[in-house]
Design a protein around this motif. Structure first.
Motif, PDB file in Angstrom:
ATOM      1  N   LYS A  22       0.850  -1.193   0.000  1.00 44.57           N
ATOM      2  CA  LYS A  22       0.000   0.000   0.000  1.00 44.57           C
ATOM      3  C   LYS A  22       0.880   1.235   0.000  1.00 44.57           C
ATOM      4  O   LYS A  22       1.836   1.337   0.742  1.00 44.57           O
ATOM      5  CB  LYS A  22      -0.863  -0.034   1.253  1.00 44.57           C
ATOM      6  N   LYS A 116      -6.665   6.018   5.540  1.00 41.79           N
ATOM      7  CA  LYS A 116      -6.489   5.139   4.387  1.00 41.79           C
ATOM      8  C   LYS A 116      -7.367   5.663   3.259  1.00 41.79           C
ATOM      9  O   LYS A 116      -8.464   6.161   3.509  1.00 41.79           O
ATOM     10  CB  LYS A 116      -6.918   3.707   4.704  1.00 41.79           C
ATOM     11  N   GLU A 118      -9.211   4.275  -0.170  1.00 41.66           N
ATOM     12  CA  GLU A 118      -9.603   3.042  -0.857  1.00 41.66           C
ATOM     13  C   GLU A 118     -10.524   3.349  -2.028  1.00 41.66           C
ATOM     14  O   GLU A 118     -10.839   4.507  -2.289  1.00 41.66           O
ATOM     15  CB  GLU A 118     -10.325   2.104   0.121  1.00 41.66           C
ATOM     16  N   GLU A 119     -10.990   2.293  -2.651  1.00 42.74           N
ATOM     17  CA  GLU A 119     -11.970   2.389  -3.746  1.00 42.74           C
ATOM     18  C   GLU A 119     -11.493   3.344  -4.845  1.00 42.74           C
ATOM     19  O   GLU A 119     -12.194   4.271  -5.233  1.00 42.74           O
ATOM     20  CB  GLU A 119     -13.339   2.846  -3.229  1.00 42.74           C
ATOM     21  N   ASN A 120     -10.275   3.101  -5.332  1.00 35.59           N
ATOM     22  CA  ASN A 120      -9.709   3.925  -6.406  1.00 35.59           C
ATOM     23  C   ASN A 120      -9.682   5.406  -6.060  1.00 35.59           C
ATOM     24  O   ASN A 120      -9.918   6.257  -6.906  1.00 35.59           O
ATOM     25  CB  ASN A 120     -10.457   3.696  -7.723  1.00 35.59           C
ATOM     26  N   ARG A 123     -12.812   6.728  -1.506  1.00 29.61           N
ATOM     27  CA  ARG A 123     -13.226   6.473  -0.120  1.00 29.61           C
ATOM     28  C   ARG A 123     -12.055   6.752   0.815  1.00 29.61           C
ATOM     29  O   ARG A 123     -10.949   6.299   0.581  1.00 29.61           O
ATOM     30  CB  ARG A 123     -13.695   5.037   0.063  1.00 29.61           C
ATOM     31  N   GLU A 138     -16.837   9.439   1.637  1.00 28.46           N
ATOM     32  CA  GLU A 138     -16.798   9.121   0.211  1.00 28.46           C
ATOM     33  C   GLU A 138     -16.910  10.393  -0.600  1.00 28.46           C
ATOM     34  O   GLU A 138     -17.468  11.396  -0.134  1.00 28.46           O
ATOM     35  CB  GLU A 138     -17.926   8.163  -0.162  1.00 28.46           C
TER      36      GLU A 138
END
Length: 146
Positions: A22, A116, A118-120, A123, A138
Motif C-alpha cells: 500500500k 487510508k 480506498e476504492e480507487n 473512499r 466518500e
C-alpha cells in the motif's frame, strides 16, 4: 530445488509482495475533494449523522473546512506517516435539531487518526483504534451526461 532456483523464487516472492504494498496517503490524495461522511462508528455504536451532510474539504496542505452537519467548520490539519490530525479552530453557531451528533463529531475530530484511501481514491477511512473510532467518507458519484 537448487540454490539458484531458491534465490530466484525468493526474489520473485519479494517483488510480488512489494508490488502489492500500500502506498502512503499523500496530500494530493485528499486535497481539493469534498469528502462526505457516510458512516460514523464509535466504540461499536453506529451514530446517526442527522439530516444535513457532514463534509470535509482539504483546501491545501494545511487547511480544512466543511460542515459538521449544521455548522460550518474551519481548521488546519497535519498529514504525517498515514496519520491525520485535524485541529478545528472555528465553527459557525447556528442551532439545529441534530446538535447532539454535531457535538460528538467535533469531539471525535480532535483525535489523531490513521487514514487510508480506498476504492480507487473515492473512499477515505479515518480510524482511531484506542478510542474505537471508525469514520468512512466518500466522494460524490459523478453522473455522466449523454
Amino acid at each position: 530445488m537448487k540454490t539458484g532456483n531458491k534465490i530466484i523464487a525468493t526474489l520473485l516472492l519479494v517483488m510480488l509482495v512489494g508490488c502489492g504494498a500500500k502506498k502512503s496517503v499523500s496530500p494530493e490524495d485528499i486535497i481539493d475533494k469534498e469528502w462526505t461522511l457516510k458512516s460514523c462508528n464509535v466504540a461499536g455504536t453506529v451514530m446517526e449523522t442527522g439530516q444535513q451532510p457532514v463534509v470535509l474539504f482539504f483546501n491545501d496542505s494545511t487547511n480544512v473546512g466543511g460542515s459538521a452537519g449544521c455548522n460550518r467548520i474551519i481548521g488546519n490539519y497535519e498529514l504525517k506517516n498515514d496519520s491525520l490530525t485535524i485541529n478545528i479552530i472555528g465553527t459557525t453557531r447556528m442551532a439545529c435539531p441534530d446538535m447532539e451528533f454535531e457535538a460528538k463529531y467535533l469531539d471525535i475530530m480532535q483525535n489523531p487518526m490513521a487514514v487510508k484511501i480506498e476504492e480507487n481514491g473515492s473512499r477515505m477511512i479515518l480510524e482511531n483504534s484506542e478510542e474505537g473510532i471508525d469514520l468512512i467518507y466518500e466522494l460524490p458519484v459523478v453522473q455522466e451526461t449523454k
